[in-house]
Motif scaffolding. Structure first.
Motif, PDB file in Angstrom:
ATOM      1  N   ILE A   1       0.854  -1.181   0.000  1.00 31.32           N
ATOM      2  CA  ILE A   1       0.000   0.000   0.000  1.00 31.32           C
ATOM      3  C   ILE A   1       0.893   1.235   0.000  1.00 31.32           C
ATOM      4  CG2 ILE A   1      -1.762   1.309   1.233  1.00 31.32           C
ATOM      5  CD1 ILE A   1      -2.828  -1.271   2.347  1.00 31.32           C
ATOM      6  N   LEU A   2       0.752   2.059  -1.019  1.00 31.12           N
ATOM      7  CA  LEU A   2       1.531   3.284  -1.148  1.00 31.12           C
ATOM      8  C   LEU A   2       0.737   4.444  -0.551  1.00 31.12           C
ATOM      9  CD1 LEU A   2       2.479   2.779  -4.912  1.00 31.12           C
ATOM     10  CD2 LEU A   2       3.928   2.238  -2.935  1.00 31.12           C
ATOM     11  N   LEU A   3       1.412   5.310   0.218  1.00 31.28           N
ATOM     12  CA  LEU A   3       0.757   6.441   0.864  1.00 31.28           C
ATOM     13  C   LEU A   3       1.483   7.739   0.498  1.00 31.28           C
ATOM     14  CD1 LEU A   3       0.257   4.884   4.435  1.00 31.28           C
ATOM     15  CD2 LEU A   3      -1.390   4.946   2.556  1.00 31.28           C
ATOM     16  N   PRO A   4       1.345   8.180  -0.746  1.00 36.18           N
ATOM     17  CA  PRO A   4       2.031   9.409  -1.170  1.00 36.18           C
ATOM     18  C   PRO A   4       1.343  10.664  -0.630  1.00 36.18           C
ATOM     19  CG  PRO A   4       0.663   8.591  -2.948  1.00 36.18           C
ATOM     20  CD  PRO A   4       0.560   7.582  -1.838  1.00 36.18           C
ATOM     21  N   THR A   5       2.100  11.758  -0.600  1.00 37.38           N
ATOM     22  CA  THR A   5       1.482  13.045  -0.283  1.00 37.38           C
ATOM     23  C   THR A   5       0.720  13.525  -1.519  1.00 37.38           C
ATOM     24  OG1 THR A   5       3.486  14.221  -0.981  1.00 37.38           O
ATOM     25  CG2 THR A   5       3.291  13.639   1.350  1.00 37.38           C
ATOM     26  N   HIS A   6      -0.100  14.554  -1.310  1.00 34.20           N
ATOM     27  CA  HIS A   6      -0.955  15.011  -2.413  1.00 34.20           C
ATOM     28  C   HIS A   6      -0.876  16.535  -2.522  1.00 34.20           C
ATOM     29  CE1 HIS A   6      -3.748  14.868  -5.519  1.00 34.20           C
ATOM     30  NE2 HIS A   6      -4.871  14.578  -4.897  1.00 34.20           N
ATOM     31  N   LYS A   7       0.262  17.013  -3.049  1.00 37.87           N
ATOM     32  CA  LYS A   7       0.480  18.455  -3.159  1.00 37.87           C
ATOM     33  C   LYS A   7       0.097  18.999  -4.531  1.00 37.87           C
ATOM     34  CE  LYS A   7       4.303  18.398   0.178  1.00 37.87           C
ATOM     35  NZ  LYS A   7       5.739  18.708   0.383  1.00 37.87           N
ATOM     36  N   SER A   8      -0.101  18.115  -5.492  1.00 37.35           N
ATOM     37  CA  SER A   8      -0.499  18.565  -6.824  1.00 37.35           C
ATOM     38  C   SER A   8      -1.251  17.449  -7.522  1.00 37.35           C
ATOM     39  CB  SER A   8       0.730  18.957  -7.658  1.00 37.35           C
ATOM     40  OG  SER A   8       1.440  17.800  -8.074  1.00 37.35           O
ATOM     41  N   TYR A   9      -1.904  17.768  -8.640  1.00 37.79           N
ATOM     42  CA  TYR A   9      -2.630  16.751  -9.390  1.00 37.79           C
ATOM     43  C   TYR A   9      -1.674  15.752 -10.047  1.00 37.79           C
ATOM     44  CZ  TYR A   9      -7.044  19.245  -8.836  1.00 37.79           C
ATOM     45  OH  TYR A   9      -8.170  19.820  -8.311  1.00 37.79           O
TER      46      TYR A   9
ATOM     47  N   ASP B   1       0.597  14.214  -8.592  1.00 40.52           N
ATOM     48  CA  ASP B   1       0.813  13.105  -7.654  1.00 40.52           C
ATOM     49  C   ASP B   1      -0.068  11.915  -7.994  1.00 40.52           C
ATOM     50  OD1 ASP B   1       2.505  14.812  -6.249  1.00 40.52           O
ATOM     51  OD2 ASP B   1       0.882  15.572  -5.004  1.00 40.52           O
ATOM     52  N   PHE B   2      -1.200  12.198  -8.599  1.00 42.22           N
ATOM     53  CA  PHE B   2      -2.188  11.163  -8.884  1.00 42.22           C
ATOM     54  C   PHE B   2      -1.669  10.124  -9.885  1.00 42.22           C
ATOM     55  CE2 PHE B   2      -5.890   9.729 -11.423  1.00 42.22           C
ATOM     56  CZ  PHE B   2      -6.638   9.149 -10.416  1.00 42.22           C
TER      57      PHE B   2
END
Length: 239
Positions: free
Chosen positions: A142-150, A152-153
């Motif tokens: 399970i990857l848990l990236p930050t979401h600072k921009s679109y 990142d998606f």
């Protein structure tokens, strides 16, 4: 056949192969990104065949979690079981994504174009990618990236594809599921979910059963636990 006839056939075949090779070389030079996306193999974590997709649907809809939820709602509200079963199937269809090679390669092509026009470069932690690849061999990740921009998606899926790694399924807010692009993203790995469903017990049970089923099939999931994109460039508290 005479030796002369065989020789002529061989020369014709050899000439045709040379022409085909030259056309391919020209294609690589004129359309390098299209050639890259077309020829690069796609690896998918979790289910990727028709039989696996059918199996997941059966497992989710017949899971104790879903059947018990349907029974509880029926006992509490009196809503017909057939209607609840049909609704559960509709919820599953909205969540389920069957990754398409064509759609995923198309997204990879557009992303490749986008990175070059929008950024000077992308810095990649290659040791980190190797650790993820090793972890995939041991079980679901399970990857848990930050979401600072679109960006990142889709950046992780693109990097995994670029480095010959299995791409993940991405749990995504349904607010991004807009006409046209939403279906393309779903076929490239997006799992569209409601922004909130704590009050909908049936939706909650189907979602939980679906996620459990994906993990049991070794699917790598990407989850943005912040619950939305940061608009201030800082990491948000998980929701």
């Amino acid at each position: 056949k005479s030796l002369q006839s065989i020789d002529h056939q061989y020369m014709a075949s050899h000439l045709a192969q040379r022409v085909a090779d030259e056309i391919t070389d020209i294609g690589y030079q004129v359309f390098p990104d299209i050639s890259w996306a077309h020829n690069k193999p796609l690896h998918v974590s979790g289910p990727c065949t028709r039989s696996e997709y059918d199996s997941i649907e059966e497992q989710v809809l017949n899971s104790p979690l879903v059947t018990q939820s349907i029974e509880n709602i029926y006992n509490e509200s009196g809503i017909p079981l057939t209607k609840l079963t049909k609704e559960a199937k509709s919820i599953f269809d909205s969540l389920n994504n069957e990754i398409s090679t064509v759609s995923t390669k198309a997204m990879a092509y557009f992303c490749r174009k986008f990175w070059r026009s929008a950024y000077d470069g992308v810095f990649v932690n290659l040791d980190g990618l190797k650790r993820i690849k090793r972890a995939q061999e041991q079980g679901p990740v399970i990857l848990l990236p930050t979401h600072k921009s679109y960006a990142d998606f889709i950046i992780l899926s693109y990097l995994f594809y670029e480095h010959n790694m299995a791409i993940p399924r991405i749990i995504s807010g349904a607010n991004l599921n807009f006409a046209g692009m939403g279906n393309l993203l779903k076929k490239a790995g997006a799992i569209w979910i409601r922004r909130s469903f704590t009050s909908d017990k049936l939706y909650q049970s189907v979602f939980e059963a679906y996620i459990h089923c994906l993990l049991s099939h070794g699917t790598m999931l990407e989850v943005f636990i912040e619950g939305g994109r940061s608009r201030v460039g800082k990491v948000l508290s998980p929701k």
